[in-house]
Structure formats: C-alpha cells, structure tokens
Design a protein around this motif. Structure first.
Motif, PDB file in Angstrom:
ATOM      1  N   GLY A   1      -0.339   4.861   0.110  1.00 51.03           N
ATOM      2  CA  GLY A   1      -0.221   6.349   0.114  1.00 51.03           C
ATOM      3  C   GLY A   1       0.923   6.690   1.013  1.00 51.03           C
ATOM      4  N   GLY A   2       1.448   5.702   2.153  1.00 52.17           N
ATOM      5  CA  GLY A   2       2.466   6.080   2.615  1.00 52.17           C
ATOM      6  C   GLY A   2       3.732   5.694   2.187  1.00 52.17           C
ATOM      7  N   GLN A   3       3.828   5.309   0.900  1.00 57.33           N
ATOM      8  CA  GLN A   3       5.015   4.961   0.361  1.00 57.33           C
ATOM      9  C   GLN A   3       5.725   6.305  -0.187  1.00 57.33           C
ATOM     10  N   ASP A   4       6.887   6.200  -0.059  1.00 61.63           N
ATOM     11  CA  ASP A   4       7.554   7.348  -0.528  1.00 61.63           C
ATOM     12  C   ASP A   4       8.117   6.863  -2.220  1.00 61.63           C
ATOM     13  N   LEU A   5       7.452   7.466  -3.188  1.00 55.26           N
ATOM     14  CA  LEU A   5       7.488   6.741  -4.667  1.00 55.26           C
ATOM     15  C   LEU A   5       8.634   7.870  -5.421  1.00 55.26           C
TER      16      LEU A   5
END
Length: 90
Positions: free
Chosen positions: A85-89
């Motif tokens: 959830g904390g990744q920049d996708l």
C-alpha cells in the motif's frame, strides 16, 4: 442519496464542460515512446521461459494444506499489505 459507482468513461454533469481535457490527450500520446528492441526481446525470452516454479515447495505446501498443518502468519500478511500500500504504483 449516493449514486452507484460504475466503471467506464467519465461523464460530466449537465451544464459543465471539460477545460483542457481534449487538448491534454494528444500531448500525452506524443510523449509515449515505443519500447526499445532489447526490452522486447528480453520480455519475449522471459515469457517463453515461464514463471519460476519450485515443484518441491508446491508439493510441500499442498501436503501442509491437505493435512491442516499450514498456518497463516497474519502479522506477515499485514506487513505485506502495508508495504504494498505504501508503494508508488504510478
């Protein structure tokens, strides 16, 4: 009252008009570059090879599931969800 959520093209409310949306699309298309040939050949080679598969690990997981010995580590699952959830996708 809340309108239902649907998937599809965005629609403007009656009486509103898009500002700049029509002009932005062609600019984005011009910015896209085709993939380099070596990237395509690498992707093709990886696709032909198939996903990594550890038959021994799969067999042990199947046996653990069948016997009821497989235990889910809820803390590890939660940590993975938080990391993802904390990744920049974008």
């Amino acid at each position: 009252m809340v309108d239902s959520v649907t998937f599809g093209p965005a629609r403007l409310a009656p009486g509103l008009r898009a500002s700049g949306a029509a002009e932005a699309a062609p600019k984005r298309e011009k910015m896209l570059k085709p993939a380099a040939p070596h990237s395509l050949s690498l992707a093709t080679a990886l696709a032909q090879k198939g996903p990594p598969y550890d038959a021994e690990k799969v067999a042990s997981l199947r046996a653990a599931l069948a016997s009821g010995a497989y235990k889910v580590d809820l803390g590890a699952v939660a940590d993975g969800i938080i990391r993802f959830g904390g990744q920049d996708l974008g």
